[in-house]
Design a protein around this motif. Structure first.
Motif, PDB file in Angstrom:
ATOM      1  N   ASN A  80       3.516  13.837 -15.912  1.00 49.24           N
ATOM      2  CA  ASN A  80       4.366  14.303 -16.961  1.00 49.24           C
ATOM      3  C   ASN A  80       5.297  13.180 -18.094  1.00 49.24           C
ATOM      4  O   ASN A  80       5.971  13.378 -18.039  1.00 49.24           O
ATOM      5  CB  ASN A  80       4.696  15.710 -17.304  1.00 49.24           C
ATOM      6  N   VAL A  81       5.316  11.592 -16.956  1.00 50.85           N
ATOM      7  CA  VAL A  81       6.139  10.961 -17.026  1.00 50.85           C
ATOM      8  C   VAL A  81       5.985   9.691 -17.784  1.00 50.85           C
ATOM      9  O   VAL A  81       4.317   9.915 -17.216  1.00 50.85           O
ATOM     10  CB  VAL A  81       7.550  11.231 -16.565  1.00 50.85           C
ATOM     11  N   ILE A  82       6.179   9.267 -18.245  1.00 52.01           N
ATOM     12  CA  ILE A  82       5.875   7.086 -18.548  1.00 52.01           C
ATOM     13  C   ILE A  82       6.004   6.716 -17.512  1.00 52.01           C
ATOM     14  O   ILE A  82       7.524   6.451 -17.119  1.00 52.01           O
ATOM     15  CB  ILE A  82       6.302   7.465 -20.318  1.00 52.01           C
ATOM     16  N   VAL A  83       5.230   5.476 -16.808  1.00 52.34           N
ATOM     17  CA  VAL A  83       5.710   5.232 -15.621  1.00 52.34           C
ATOM     18  C   VAL A  83       5.050   3.753 -16.339  1.00 52.34           C
ATOM     19  O   VAL A  83       3.990   3.154 -16.491  1.00 52.34           O
ATOM     20  CB  VAL A  83       5.308   5.125 -14.428  1.00 52.34           C
ATOM     21  N   ILE A  84       6.409   2.440 -16.915  1.00 59.02           N
ATOM     22  CA  ILE A  84       6.078   1.388 -16.833  1.00 59.02           C
ATOM     23  C   ILE A  84       6.042   0.496 -15.967  1.00 59.02           C
ATOM     24  O   ILE A  84       6.876   0.528 -15.294  1.00 59.02           O
ATOM     25  CB  ILE A  84       6.747   0.453 -18.169  1.00 59.02           C
ATOM     26  N   LEU A  85       5.116  -0.202 -15.770  1.00 58.41           N
ATOM     27  CA  LEU A  85       5.148  -1.070 -13.998  1.00 58.41           C
ATOM     28  C   LEU A  85       4.489  -2.541 -14.553  1.00 58.41           C
ATOM     29  O   LEU A  85       3.688  -2.610 -15.094  1.00 58.41           O
ATOM     30  CB  LEU A  85       3.852  -0.414 -13.267  1.00 58.41           C
ATOM     31  N   SER A  86       5.679  -3.376 -14.788  1.00 57.86           N
ATOM     32  CA  SER A  86       6.040  -4.815 -14.833  1.00 57.86           C
ATOM     33  C   SER A  86       4.956  -5.817 -14.109  1.00 57.86           C
ATOM     34  O   SER A  86       5.504  -5.735 -12.995  1.00 57.86           O
ATOM     35  CB  SER A  86       7.160  -5.440 -16.016  1.00 57.86           C
ATOM     36  N   THR A  87       4.012  -5.868 -13.972  1.00 59.06           N
ATOM     37  CA  THR A  87       3.535  -6.873 -12.965  1.00 59.06           C
ATOM     38  C   THR A  87       2.759  -8.020 -13.269  1.00 59.06           C
ATOM     39  O   THR A  87       2.451  -8.851 -14.249  1.00 59.06           O
ATOM     40  CB  THR A  87       2.852  -6.203 -12.175  1.00 59.06           C
ATOM     41  N   HIS A  88       3.104  -9.615 -11.926  1.00 57.30           N
ATOM     42  CA  HIS A  88       1.517 -10.225 -12.841  1.00 57.30           C
ATOM     43  C   HIS A  88       1.156 -10.442 -11.584  1.00 57.30           C
ATOM     44  O   HIS A  88       0.132 -11.368 -11.311  1.00 57.30           O
ATOM     45  CB  HIS A  88       2.866 -11.783 -12.522  1.00 57.30           C
ATOM     46  N   ILE A  89       0.909  -8.661 -11.028  1.00 55.72           N
ATOM     47  CA  ILE A  89      -0.733  -9.169 -10.116  1.00 55.72           C
ATOM     48  C   ILE A  89      -0.961  -8.113 -10.727  1.00 55.72           C
ATOM     49  O   ILE A  89      -1.353  -7.232 -10.187  1.00 55.72           O
ATOM     50  CB  ILE A  89       0.285  -8.572  -9.006  1.00 55.72           C
ATOM     51  N   VAL A  90      -2.412  -9.050 -10.206  1.00 57.89           N
ATOM     52  CA  VAL A  90      -3.201  -8.297 -10.857  1.00 57.89           C
ATOM     53  C   VAL A  90      -4.220  -7.137 -10.191  1.00 57.89           C
ATOM     54  O   VAL A  90      -3.968  -5.812 -10.917  1.00 57.89           O
ATOM     55  CB  VAL A  90      -5.104  -8.844 -11.185  1.00 57.89           C
ATOM     56  N   GLU A  91      -4.291  -6.892  -8.780  1.00 55.15           N
ATOM     57  CA  GLU A  91      -4.366  -6.030  -7.772  1.00 55.15           C
ATOM     58  C   GLU A  91      -3.546  -4.671  -8.150  1.00 55.15           C
ATOM     59  O   GLU A  91      -3.379  -3.613  -8.091  1.00 55.15           O
ATOM     60  CB  GLU A  91      -4.322  -6.017  -6.607  1.00 55.15           C
ATOM     61  N   ASP A  92      -2.097  -4.667  -8.835  1.00 54.02           N
ATOM     62  CA  ASP A  92      -1.348  -3.928  -8.718  1.00 54.02           C
ATOM     63  C   ASP A  92      -1.684  -3.384 -10.149  1.00 54.02           C
ATOM     64  O   ASP A  92      -1.692  -1.490 -10.280  1.00 54.02           O
ATOM     65  CB  ASP A  92       0.078  -4.166  -9.268  1.00 54.02           C
ATOM     66  N   VAL A  93      -2.106  -3.836 -11.129  1.00 59.48           N
ATOM     67  CA  VAL A  93      -2.973  -2.743 -12.264  1.00 59.48           C
ATOM     68  C   VAL A  93      -3.974  -2.436 -12.153  1.00 59.48           C
ATOM     69  O   VAL A  93      -4.173  -0.814 -11.834  1.00 59.48           O
ATOM     70  CB  VAL A  93      -2.790  -3.806 -13.277  1.00 59.48           C
ATOM     71  N   ASN A 119       0.657  -1.117   0.351  1.00 58.67           N
ATOM     72  CA  ASN A 119      -0.214   0.222   0.491  1.00 58.67           C
ATOM     73  C   ASN A 119       0.901   1.661   0.353  1.00 58.67           C
ATOM     74  O   ASN A 119       0.750   1.779  -0.489  1.00 58.67           O
ATOM     75  CB  ASN A 119      -0.938   0.225   1.326  1.00 58.67           C
ATOM     76  N   ARG A 120       1.919   1.072   0.486  1.00 58.14           N
ATOM     77  CA  ARG A 120       2.845   2.319   0.923  1.00 58.14           C
ATOM     78  C   ARG A 120       3.684   2.280  -0.147  1.00 58.14           C
ATOM     79  O   ARG A 120       3.535   3.853  -0.755  1.00 58.14           O
ATOM     80  CB  ARG A 120       4.245   2.274   2.073  1.00 58.14           C
ATOM     81  N   PHE A 121       3.419   1.455  -0.998  1.00 63.49           N
ATOM     82  CA  PHE A 121       4.925   1.293  -2.275  1.00 63.49           C
ATOM     83  C   PHE A 121       3.448   1.971  -3.163  1.00 63.49           C
ATOM     84  O   PHE A 121       3.743   2.457  -4.087  1.00 63.49           O
ATOM     85  CB  PHE A 121       5.500   0.393  -2.549  1.00 63.49           C
ATOM     86  N   TYR A 122       2.666   1.791  -3.084  1.00 63.00           N
ATOM     87  CA  TYR A 122       1.296   2.611  -4.312  1.00 63.00           C
ATOM     88  C   TYR A 122       0.532   3.327  -4.003  1.00 63.00           C
ATOM     89  O   TYR A 122       1.172   4.177  -5.347  1.00 63.00           O
ATOM     90  CB  TYR A 122      -0.098   1.767  -4.433  1.00 63.00           C
ATOM     91  N   ASN A 123       0.761   4.204  -3.069  1.00 59.19           N
ATOM     92  CA  ASN A 123       0.560   5.117  -2.725  1.00 59.19           C
ATOM     93  C   ASN A 123       1.743   6.769  -3.506  1.00 59.19           C
ATOM     94  O   ASN A 123       2.027   7.564  -3.745  1.00 59.19           O
ATOM     95  CB  ASN A 123       0.856   5.576  -1.499  1.00 59.19           C
ATOM     96  N   LEU A 124       2.783   5.644  -3.147  1.00 60.02           N
ATOM     97  CA  LEU A 124       4.290   6.530  -3.925  1.00 60.02           C
ATOM     98  C   LEU A 124       4.152   6.873  -5.418  1.00 60.02           C
ATOM     99  O   LEU A 124       4.497   7.652  -6.214  1.00 60.02           O
ATOM    100  CB  LEU A 124       5.171   5.859  -3.179  1.00 60.02           C
ATOM    101  N   LEU A 125       4.054   5.505  -6.054  1.00 61.99           N
ATOM    102  CA  LEU A 125       3.476   5.060  -6.948  1.00 61.99           C
ATOM    103  C   LEU A 125       2.648   6.302  -7.664  1.00 61.99           C
ATOM    104  O   LEU A 125       3.337   6.536  -8.959  1.00 61.99           O
ATOM    105  CB  LEU A 125       3.966   4.462  -7.589  1.00 61.99           C
ATOM    106  N   SER A 126       1.683   6.401  -6.842  1.00 65.51           N
ATOM    107  CA  SER A 126       0.841   6.558  -8.213  1.00 65.51           C
ATOM    108  C   SER A 126       0.928   8.765  -7.393  1.00 65.51           C
ATOM    109  O   SER A 126       0.536   9.579  -7.966  1.00 65.51           O
ATOM    110  CB  SER A 126      -0.511   7.088  -7.211  1.00 65.51           C
ATOM    111  N   GLU A 127       2.209   9.357  -6.806  1.00 60.93           N
ATOM    112  CA  GLU A 127       2.378  11.060  -7.176  1.00 60.93           C
ATOM    113  C   GLU A 127       3.406  10.426  -7.799  1.00 60.93           C
ATOM    114  O   GLU A 127       3.775  11.852  -7.477  1.00 60.93           O
ATOM    115  CB  GLU A 127       2.693  10.304  -5.323  1.00 60.93           C
ATOM    116  N   ILE A 128       3.443   9.822  -8.333  1.00 60.91           N
ATOM    117  CA  ILE A 128       4.884   9.769  -9.551  1.00 60.91           C
ATOM    118  C   ILE A 128       4.348  11.068 -10.588  1.00 60.91           C
ATOM    119  O   ILE A 128       3.666  10.832 -11.208  1.00 60.91           O
ATOM    120  CB  ILE A 128       6.317   9.048  -9.403  1.00 60.91           C
TER     121      ILE A 128
END
Ligand code: ADP
Length: 293
Positions: free
Chosen positions: A183-196, A171-180
């Motif tokens: 104006n940038v491209i963030v590509i998140l590769s994952t096998h975890i559906v919840e991440d997406v 959860n903390r990591f999600y919050n951090l990523l969502s604040e980035i």
């Protein structure tokens, strides 16, 4: 800034075709690359991060030819690999400062300000003097994001960042990523559906090196509207149902399997209509035929 991937293919010397004619259009914002283990995600991420070569295809980032002009890519790239390998025994503060020097940030004051701001942003300020090797999984990932953000990148690649994190850390990591920045491209590769589901406004589903879906999560969910049916069955019945229906997922609720099937029409037989979820999208796509990116 826009990342355009066209007809990218890669076969390893052992004959594994890890990327098979992959074409994707990736706009600014958070982009989810979802696929099971072995799908080809890391191969794609490493190719975009200029760490390995493709056999054929093209990739452009704005007006940069990613496969040819690697130095230009590296100047605007932030990369959080799946595995760092060794975690240094030196403090997060010293490590980040060292990495900033490697990124070419030579002005001492500018570098100190950037490193301090990043440590605060990823919430590691209080732990900045501790060795990175002593960090928990979640702290390491937050440190990983801090180093990926050095030098104000325009393309940020994070490879399987939440694997191994506990729910609080995730959860903390999600919050951090969502604040980035937006104006940038963030590509998140994952096998975890919840991440997406939690983070991404655009996504692709890949399997066996091929694109099975590219678009928004909403469109994918809408396309399944009215086609997902669920039923609680017993474990002994699973084989029988597998023969008769296209089961796309089955999960245990209080020890009892609840199966989801895909069917255009009401199957009867005690099945109830179910609200499609991103898991249904994922499992229905990876068992279907690949589409054009
Ligand atoms: P993912 O990141 O989705 O798990 P990878 O890109 O790591 O997928 O792997 C895709 C396929 O390529 C897998 O079958 C994997 O075993 C194979 N593969 C990955 N790296 C190599 C390599 N260096 N040499 C040979 N095969 C590889």
């Amino acid at each position: 800034m826009h990342l355009t991937i066209r007809n990218l293919s890669k076969t390893y010397p052992n004959g594994v075709r890890a990327l098979n004619d992959v074409s994707l259009d990736i706009p600014t914002g958070m982009y989810g690359l979802l696929g099971p283990n072995g799908a080809g995600k890391s191969t794609l991420m490493r190719t975009l991060a200029t760490l390995q070569d493709a056999d054929s295809g093209t990739v452009t980032l704005g007006d940069i030819d990613v496969l040819k002009d690697k130095d230009a890519v590296r100047r605007v790239l932030g990369y959080l690999p799946q595995e760092f390998g060794i975690y240094p025994r030196i403090s997060a503060l010293d490590m980040l400062d060292h990495l900033a020097v490697l990124k070419g940030i030579n002005n001492n004051k500018q570098r100190k300000d950037m490193v301090d701001a990043l440590l605060q942003r990823v919430n590691l300020w209080d732990h900045r003097k501790k060795a990175v090797s002593s960090y928990s999984g979640g702290m390491r990932q937050r440190f990983g994001i801090a180093q990926a953000l050095l030098g104000d990148p325009k393309l940020i690649i994070v490879d399987e960042p939440t694997a191994g994190l506990d729910p609080g850390e995730r959860n903390r990591f999600y919050n951090l990523l969502s604040e980035i920045g937006e104006n940038v491209i963030v590509i998140l590769s994952t096998h975890i559906v919840e991440d997406v589901r939690e983070l991404c406004s655009n996504m692709a589903i890949i399997n066996l090196g091929q694109v099975f879906y590219a678009g928004t999560p909403e469109d994918a969910l809408q396309a399944l509207g009215g086609k997902i049916w669920e039923k609680a069955i017993t474990k002994a019945e699973i084989d029988d149902y597998q023969q008769r229906y296209r089961i796309i997922s089955s999960k245990l609720v209080a020890g009892k399997p609840i199966i989801h099937i895909l069917s255009d029409d009401a199957p009867g037989d005690g099945f109830r209509p179910a609200e499609p979820g991103l898991e249904d999208v994922f499992f229905s796509k990876i068992t279907a035929t690949p589409s054009e990116g």
